[in-house]
Design a protein around this motif. Structure first.
Motif, PDB file in Angstrom:
ATOM      1  N   THR B 256      30.484   6.779  49.172  1.00 36.25           N
ATOM      2  CA  THR B 256      30.840   7.765  50.191  1.00 36.25           C
ATOM      3  C   THR B 256      32.245   8.311  49.931  1.00 36.25           C
ATOM      4  O   THR B 256      32.514   9.485  50.201  1.00 36.25           O
ATOM      5  CB  THR B 256      30.781   7.152  51.599  1.00 36.25           C
ATOM      6  OG1 THR B 256      31.423   5.884  51.572  1.00 36.25           O
ATOM      7  CG2 THR B 256      29.356   6.965  52.041  1.00 36.25           C
ATOM      8  N   ALA B 259      31.868  11.019  47.467  1.00 41.11           N
ATOM      9  CA  ALA B 259      31.315  12.214  48.107  1.00 41.11           C
ATOM     10  C   ALA B 259      32.392  12.926  48.925  1.00 41.11           C
ATOM     11  O   ALA B 259      32.491  14.152  48.917  1.00 41.11           O
ATOM     12  CB  ALA B 259      30.133  11.844  48.990  1.00 41.11           C
ATOM     13  N   ASP B 260      33.222  12.126  49.618  1.00 42.00           N
ATOM     14  CA  ASP B 260      34.365  12.692  50.344  1.00 42.00           C
ATOM     15  C   ASP B 260      35.269  13.473  49.400  1.00 42.00           C
ATOM     16  O   ASP B 260      35.750  14.554  49.717  1.00 42.00           O
ATOM     17  CB  ASP B 260      35.208  11.567  50.961  1.00 42.00           C
ATOM     18  CG  ASP B 260      34.682  11.144  52.310  1.00 42.00           C
ATOM     19  OD1 ASP B 260      33.812  11.856  52.838  1.00 42.00           O
ATOM     20  OD2 ASP B 260      35.131  10.101  52.825  1.00 42.00           O
ATOM     21  N   THR B 269      26.522  13.750  53.248  1.00 47.75           N
ATOM     22  CA  THR B 269      26.680  12.572  52.397  1.00 47.75           C
ATOM     23  C   THR B 269      25.602  11.550  52.729  1.00 47.75           C
ATOM     24  O   THR B 269      25.012  10.930  51.848  1.00 47.75           O
ATOM     25  CB  THR B 269      28.074  11.952  52.613  1.00 47.75           C
ATOM     26  OG1 THR B 269      29.050  12.923  52.269  1.00 47.75           O
ATOM     27  CG2 THR B 269      28.259  10.722  51.748  1.00 47.75           C
ATOM     28  N   VAL B 273      23.551  11.133  49.466  1.00 51.91           N
ATOM     29  CA  VAL B 273      24.121  10.017  48.706  1.00 51.91           C
ATOM     30  C   VAL B 273      23.655   8.666  49.236  1.00 51.91           C
ATOM     31  O   VAL B 273      23.096   7.854  48.495  1.00 51.91           O
ATOM     32  CB  VAL B 273      25.674  10.084  48.722  1.00 51.91           C
ATOM     33  CG1 VAL B 273      26.263   8.862  48.053  1.00 51.91           C
ATOM     34  CG2 VAL B 273      26.161  11.343  48.027  1.00 51.91           C
TER      35      VAL B 273
END
Lengths: 243, 369
Positions: B256, B259-260, B269, B273
């Protein structure tokens, strides 16, 4: 011209103050290395610059835009500032191309065809044109980290932050990743690199920052920091690592 | 070679242009349609598996389908499928390759063989005179009716329980204290209630609530029946919530964070993800839970459902006198009911296996020992 700058950054985790008021300027097209002992807050500093961690106090500016303004979406900030992690953090369920495409598709909302084109271009740029459809688990550490660099590059960031990009790699892989980073520095990509690779810091970077106990102790050109450190703490650190 | 992206700023590309990236593919109206074809084929495959089983039962003169008709229909669907496979391959090699793999065909084949083997075994026992074949056959139409009712109930419980489990499991991992607290209470409550008490309570409470409502008695009766089914879905939802939570928690925080770092919003996300990776981990225990709740549907007989177990209980009570034939009859009926439960469970668990194959990640297969 100052590109990315931080003013008075402070951050505490519980009672532990990790950043004790950091001022940092990164010039446009500069390769900046941040060195210093483990646990001194280097990673936290990088994460505060792209707001992965929100600082308790202080401001971050990108081209004179205040990023720590609560009215600015953190998603937008992170699209401007790329990040490469120590543990690569590739999306394990996606192929190399899809890894690079994901930020374009779901962050920047680029069309599938354009994102694919860009992903292929960036993967070729880091020398992985033959591994487009490989999954992370099928790649070596160095290849994974190069995919991660391509993923950051694909967003066309104004700055890329590298958080110990070679610390989890074997010597051969370290070399291939550093080569890609040196190439980026040569192309005048603005980058801030937290690293323990002193050879890279000395040869490639324009400026070195020595960081200790949540503060910048000193900064200057590589030769100033490595050969003529002013501060005692820097001297003892250099003595230990450059023997 | 297509044009290099123009927004590269001052950097000069140091690499040669990539070679042809994708194999050329014939044009097709839309991508969604292109995907729908192989998915639809996959669904149809499961349908055919059921159909072939029913057809085989028909072959032995049982069930509701006439033998020749069943086989003609099965053959027709099979031919249509073959066309679908070829079409899907032509339209999108990747999806066709993923869905219509040997694993799928193997699953169907195994299911058919298992059921066929079971039938041969049962009929063989009858031919050997272990039990009276005529009696066993005479019970099958009623049991098949119960089987369809069970299928109907399972078709409601599994999707509903899955959606509940998914939402509650997600809620338990969010930052919101309210959502987390609500979800925790839900799981704690429904996991500690015995399902039989839950079914009784829900159905009786519904009956009480509808007593003076003016709804006609038959509709009210149907509602109380289905409330019992929904109660069972809530029960399995609690277990599935914990399975989903475990799956979500198994995805490392680095995923995560990455993804951030490319500016994907939190909710996206989750979908692009976290969940794909969580599902890969959660599917085997989910299959476990599905097969478990299928057999829990037998508890619905206590509120008057004539599903498989309810039918079996009913048939046993009518199995006749004198006592020794009653004993034989009970055994035969329950063996047949158990066999039909096996068919039902097998269809669902095999389907889960096929979905598992879809979520497989190269390089992350299980250890080969």
């Amino acid at each position: 011209m100052t590109h990315l700058s931080a003013r008075g950054l402070k951050k505490s985790f519980g009672t532990l103050q990790v950043l004790k008021g950091v001022d940092l300027d990164i010039e446009l097209g500069e390769a900046l290395c941040i060195i210093g002992p483990s646990g001194s807050g280097k990673s936290t500093l990088l994460r505060c610059l792209n707001l992965l961690i929100v600082p308790d106090e202080g401001q971050v500016f990108l081209d004179n835009v205040l990023l720590t303004n609560p009215r600015i979406r953190p998603e937008w900030v992170r699209q401007q500032i790329g990040m490469v992690f120590q543990q690569f953090n590739l999306f394990t369920h996606l192929s190399a191309t899809k890894n690079v495409m994901l930020g374009l598709r779901h962050g920047k909302k680029v069309s599938r065809a354009k994102a694919h084109e860009k992903a292929v271009f960036e993967l070729n740029r880091v020398g992985l044109g033959s591994k487009l459809d490989a999954y992370p688990a099928q790649l070596s550490g160095g290849q994974q980290q190069r995919v991660a660099i391509a993923r950051a590059l694909a967003m066309d960031p104004k700055v890329i932050l590298f958080d110990e990009p070679t610390s989890a790699l074997d010597p051969e892989s370290i070399h291939e990743v550093l080569e890609v980073m040196a190439q980026l520095a040569k192309e005048r990509m603005t980058m801030a690199v937290v690293t323990h690779e002193m050879g890279f810091a000395r040869e490639v970077s324009d400026r070195v920052v020595f960081f200790d106990a949540g503060k910048i102790l000193e900064q200057g050109s590589p030769s100033e920091i490595f050969d003529h450190p002013a501060h005692d703490r820097t001297k003892s650190f250099m003595d230990k690592i450059l023997r | 070679m297509t044009a290099v992206p123009t927004d590269l700023g001052r950097r000069s590309p140091p690499v040669p242009p990539p070679a042809r990236v994708r194999a050329a593919r014939p044009p097709f109206p839309s991508r969604s349609l292109r995907r729908a074809v192989p998915i639809g084929t996959g669904v149809a495959l499961v349908g055919v598996a059921i159909y072939v089983i029913v057809g085989l039962l028909g072959f032995y003169g049982v069930g509701t389908l006439k033998t020749p008709l069943a086989f003609v229909l099965a053959a027709a669907v099979g031919a249509a499928l073959s066309v679908g496979v070829v079409a899907a391959r032509w339209l999108d090699p990747k999806w066709a390759g993923r869905i219509l793999t040997w694993a799928v065909w193997k699953s169907v084949l195994q299911a058919v063989l298992a059921v066929f083997g079971g039938l041969v075994f049962l009929i063989g026992l009858g031919r050997l005179g272990i039990y009276r074949l005529g009696f066993a056959e005479s019970q099958i139409p009623a049991l098949l009716k119960g089987f369809y009712t069970s299928l109907e109930v399972v078709a409601v419980i599994i999707p509903l329980g899955f959606v509940l489990g998914f939402l509650v499991g997600w809620a338990r991992t969010t930052g919101s204290l309210i959502l987390r607290g609500f979800a925790a209470y839900y799981v704690d409550f429904f996991r500690s209630m015995p399902p039989i008490a839950l079914i009784f309570f829900a159905s009786l409470a519904a009956a009480l609530a509808l007593r003076n409502s003016g709804i006609d008695p038959y509709t009210a009766y149907l509602i109380t029946q289905w409330v019992g089914v929904v109660a069972l879905a809530f029960h399995t939802g609690a277990y599935q919530a914990e399975i989903m939570r475990a799956g979500i928690l198994s995805v490392p925080a680095g995923q995560t964070e990455a993804a951030d770092a490319v500016g994907i919003s939190r909710i996206r996300t989750m979908f692009v993800v976290t969940l794909p990776q969580a599902f890969r981990i959660s599917l085997p225990p989910l299959g476990n839970e599905f097969s478990s709740v299928i057999k829990d549907t037998s508890l619905l007989s206590v509120i008057g459902w004539f599903e498989l177990s309810g039918t079996a209980l009913n048939l046993v009570s009518e199995a006749g006198r004198p006592p020794e034939s009653y004993l034989y009859g009970s055994i035969v009926i329950w063996v047949e009911a158990a066999f039909l439960y096996f068919v039902l469970t097998y269809i669902v668990t095999r389907t889960v296996r096929v979905v598992e194959d879809l979520f497989k990640v190269p390089g992350l297969e299980a250890a080969h020992l």
